[in-house]
Design a protein around this motif. Structure first.
Motif, PDB file in Angstrom:
ATOM      1  N   PRO A 122       0.804  -1.233   0.000  1.00 14.50           N
ATOM      2  CA  PRO A 122       0.000   0.000   0.000  1.00 14.50           C
ATOM      3  C   PRO A 122       0.834   1.278   0.000  1.00 14.50           C
ATOM      4  O   PRO A 122       0.481   2.248  -0.679  1.00 14.50           O
ATOM      5  N   GLY A 123       1.936   1.283   0.744  1.00 16.78           N
ATOM      6  CA  GLY A 123       2.771   2.476   0.779  1.00 16.78           C
ATOM      7  C   GLY A 123       3.358   2.805  -0.575  1.00 16.78           C
ATOM      8  O   GLY A 123       3.325   3.962  -1.033  1.00 16.78           O
ATOM      9  N   VAL A 124       3.889   1.801  -1.238  1.00 14.51           N
ATOM     10  CA  VAL A 124       4.435   1.993  -2.587  1.00 14.51           C
ATOM     11  C   VAL A 124       3.321   2.368  -3.555  1.00 14.51           C
ATOM     12  O   VAL A 124       3.497   3.217  -4.444  1.00 14.51           O
ATOM     13  N   ALA A 125       2.156   1.759  -3.377  1.00 15.56           N
ATOM     14  CA  ALA A 125       1.029   2.040  -4.262  1.00 15.56           C
ATOM     15  C   ALA A 125       0.630   3.512  -4.196  1.00 15.56           C
ATOM     16  O   ALA A 125       0.288   4.122  -5.215  1.00 15.56           O
ATOM     17  N   PRO A 177      -9.254   1.554  -2.156  1.00 13.54           N
ATOM     18  CA  PRO A 177      -8.680   0.589  -1.206  1.00 13.54           C
ATOM     19  C   PRO A 177      -7.538   1.157  -0.381  1.00 13.54           C
ATOM     20  O   PRO A 177      -7.233   0.642   0.701  1.00 13.54           O
ATOM     21  N   LEU A 178      -6.912   2.231  -0.888  1.00  7.56           N
ATOM     22  CA  LEU A 178      -5.802   2.844  -0.158  1.00  7.56           C
ATOM     23  C   LEU A 178      -6.286   3.846   0.891  1.00  7.56           C
ATOM     24  O   LEU A 178      -5.474   4.463   1.579  1.00  7.56           O
ATOM     25  N   GLY A 179      -7.592   4.028   0.998  1.00  7.75           N
ATOM     26  CA  GLY A 179      -8.136   4.938   1.995  1.00  7.75           C
ATOM     27  C   GLY A 179      -8.311   6.371   1.538  1.00  7.75           C
ATOM     28  O   GLY A 179      -8.745   7.218   2.315  1.00  7.75           O
ATOM     29  N   LEU A 183     -10.439  11.675  -2.546  1.00  5.49           N
ATOM     30  CA  LEU A 183      -9.796  11.803  -3.857  1.00  5.49           C
ATOM     31  C   LEU A 183     -10.563  11.002  -4.903  1.00  5.49           C
ATOM     32  O   LEU A 183     -10.816  11.485  -6.012  1.00  5.49           O
ATOM     33  N   ALA A 184     -10.947   9.778  -4.551  1.00  2.00           N
ATOM     34  CA  ALA A 184     -11.677   8.930  -5.491  1.00  2.00           C
ATOM     35  C   ALA A 184     -13.011   9.564  -5.871  1.00  2.00           C
ATOM     36  O   ALA A 184     -13.418   9.552  -7.050  1.00  2.00           O
ATOM     37  N   SER A 185     -13.711  10.142  -4.898  1.00  2.00           N
ATOM     38  CA  SER A 185     -15.002  10.773  -5.166  1.00  2.00           C
ATOM     39  C   SER A 185     -14.846  11.981  -6.087  1.00  2.00           C
ATOM     40  O   SER A 185     -15.646  12.181  -7.020  1.00  2.00           O
ATOM     41  N   VAL A 186     -13.823  12.787  -5.828  1.00  2.00           N
ATOM     42  CA  VAL A 186     -13.580  13.967  -6.666  1.00  2.00           C
ATOM     43  C   VAL A 186     -13.299  13.548  -8.102  1.00  2.00           C
ATOM     44  O   VAL A 186     -13.842  14.132  -9.067  1.00  2.00           O
ATOM     45  N   LEU A 236     -17.332   2.795  -3.551  1.00  2.00           N
ATOM     46  CA  LEU A 236     -17.676   3.920  -2.686  1.00  2.00           C
ATOM     47  C   LEU A 236     -19.057   3.765  -2.055  1.00  2.00           C
ATOM     48  O   LEU A 236     -19.488   4.636  -1.286  1.00  2.00           O
ATOM     49  N   GLY A 237     -19.754   2.689  -2.397  1.00  2.00           N
ATOM     50  CA  GLY A 237     -21.079   2.473  -1.829  1.00  2.00           C
ATOM     51  C   GLY A 237     -22.189   3.259  -2.499  1.00  2.00           C
ATOM     52  O   GLY A 237     -23.299   3.353  -1.952  1.00  2.00           O
TER      53      GLY A 237
END
Length: 331
Positions: A122-125, A177-179, A183-186, A236-237
């Motif tokens: 996850p950190g590298v991702a 998945p990275l939390g 950002l994903a919603s925007v 995102l539900g």
């Protein structure tokens, strides 16, 4: 006494000059390889979800993910060497449609790599996702610049615009998945209007004139945004949006199937790489949104088609055929 005819002097050709200079390694690396590299990355993600749905061991999917990331990295290093040798090749590639498609697939591929790495590192991702979004933004700006200076026929809206201007949505797929939910919603709400505009203009163009046979495989790209919107919304539900986009993706898939013979009328070309990622993205969208059986079946179908197309395209690379057929620039 007759005089004997003079013997013709043999023609003496000058010695051949030095043999033609060989191009440096990767000097004409064709960006078209990124289209199938992106398809393999998408297929590995779909396979991961399909095996989980079928409650089967994940080892095969993990292997596929490793191979997919390795392929994209090799292509990225090769093209990086080409850019380092002569940076202006990027703008030269953007003057032709296969180059635009290949470079857009390259930056979207970086976002897909982040989605793959999210399962393991996850950190590298997160680092790769950040770099990928920057590269996608830079490419979009360069694409706009190339379109502004292109002749009228070069400014026509094509399905490749989805990769250049909507491809950010793959970053949202990695971000959830990275939390990085905000950002994903925007990204989701910012890219939907762009995709709708491209769909609308492309449909109007399709009604106005029939695209030439060699370019018809690019129509498959229209499936990718709908599938990715469905996947991100599902993660995102946003159930209503996810199911609506999934229905749209099913409709586009049905249209592609019905017109499949017409779309492939021009025979196999490197542009068939456009079939690979949208098909894999559709499989993932089905699996993420609970259409498990359908998602597994589409993944199995993709496993039979995507690697074949990828192999046929990639094997043109060493011989230089791929660069010639896609008008790749030379560094």
């Amino acid at each position: 006494m007759t005089k004997a005819p003079a013997r013709a002097r043999p023609k003496i050709f000058p010695p051949p000059e030095f043999p033609p200079r060989k191009l440096p390694m990767f000097a004409r690396m064709p960006p078209a390889v990124f289209a199938v590299a992106l398809g393999i990355l998408g297929l590995s993600l779909a396979l991961k979800r399909a095996l989980a749905e079928a409650q089967l061991p994940q080892g095969l999917a993990d292997l596929a993910m490793g191979l997919a990331v390795g392929l994209w990295l090799f292509c990225a290093v090769a093209y990086g060497i080409k850019i380092a040798r002569r940076p202006v090749v990027v703008m030269e590639e953007l003057r032709v449609l296969p180059g635009r498609a290949g470079l857009a697939a390259a930056t979207v591929g970086a976002l897909a790599v982040a989605a793959v790495l999210g399962f393991f590192l996850p950190g590298v991702a997160r680092v790769v996702l950040t770099i990928g979004l920057v590269l996608q933004t830079v490419l979009a700006v360069l694409m706009i610049r190339a379109l502004m200076t292109a002749p009228a026929e070069g400014r026509v809206v094509t399905p490749v615009w989805h990769l250049s201007f909507v491809g950010f949505i793959v970053g949202a797929l990695a971000a959830v998945p990275l939390g990085w939910v905000t950002l994903a919603s925007v990204i989701l709400w910012a890219t939907i209007p762009v995709a709708v505009g491209i769909w609308a203009i492309s449909l109007w163009q399709l009604v106005q004139r029939i695209p030439p046979a060699p370019l018809r495989p690019l129509l498959a790209i229209h499936l990718a945004p709908a599938s990715l919107f469905a996947s991100v919304a599902g993660l995102l539900g946003m159930t209503v949006l996810a199911q609506g986009m999934l229905v749209l993706a099913c409709a586009i898939t049905l249209a592609l199937l019905v017109t499949g013979r017409w779309i492939t009328q021009g025979g196999f070309t490197p542009l068939w790489g456009a079939f690979t990622f949208p098909l894999a993205a559709f499989a993932s969208a089905l699996l993420i949104n609970g259409w498990g059986v359908a998602g597994v079946l589409v993944t199995v179908f993709a496993l039979g088609g995507v690697p074949v197309i990828a192999w046929r395209v990639l094997k043109m690379w060493p011989a230089g055929t791929l660069a010639t057929k896609t008008n790749a620039a030379t560094a």
